[in-house]
Design a protein around this motif. Sequence first.
Motif: not given
Length: 243
Positions: A18-30, A76-83
């Motif tokens: 789910l952490g990896m999925l969160a990163i990929m969803l953030a990269l897709d703008g979701k 990593v995932a929350p930091a990337i989402i915020m970034y």
Amino acid sequence: MMITKSIPNLFTLGNLFLGMLAIMLALDGKYSLAAIMVIVAMLLDGLDGQAARALNCSSEFGKELDSLSDVISFGVAPAIIMYIIAFNDVPHGLSWIVTAIFPMCGALRLARFNVHKGIPGYFVGLPIPAAGGVLATLSLFHKDISFPYFMIAMLLLSYLMVSSVKYPNFKKHGLPKKALVYAPFVIIFAIAIAVMFPDQLSKLIFIPLVIYALYGLKQNVDKLLRRNKRHDEDSEESFGSRH
């Protein structure tokens, strides 16, 4: 028996997924879905330890796997989402440093947790799942909050993770073995609700998480005030004894 012992690790790997999925969803703008994946990962993170205790199959392997997964899902995932949401238009030097500090402090927090015995009933420092949950859901308020406040919040959460502030440990109550049968249904239900109402649910969960984080900050301020008060009293006593 071997399958039973693998159940806690399956929860942990689900957390990592789910952490990896969160990163990929953030990269897709979701962004809302990305944030809610971090929240559901928190649920799995709580279940893996409960399952290990209920099944009496705790191990050093599981402990290390849990820490490695937590660094990804809640560091990593929350930091990337915020970034991606809030820091993209900021000069790269500053935004890179602030973004990197958060998972670094999270890793330090986990390493300390693994090698030092904590205080019974408490965590020392803000647990990384709570910090990651606050950061991921906080990012959804990007239309209402400007970059400097996000940066301050991110640095404050980073500090609280490595601080010596005591936080209540709600994981101390064990989970009955029978309850594990219903865990997959609870997870599926949580994900279904999250997918249907990502914005509302993420922002709603933000409230108790930020209250938990601020509790530690208040404890820190109270401790500092008590220390200053004792120092002033000692100074007065010392001054009085000389006269």
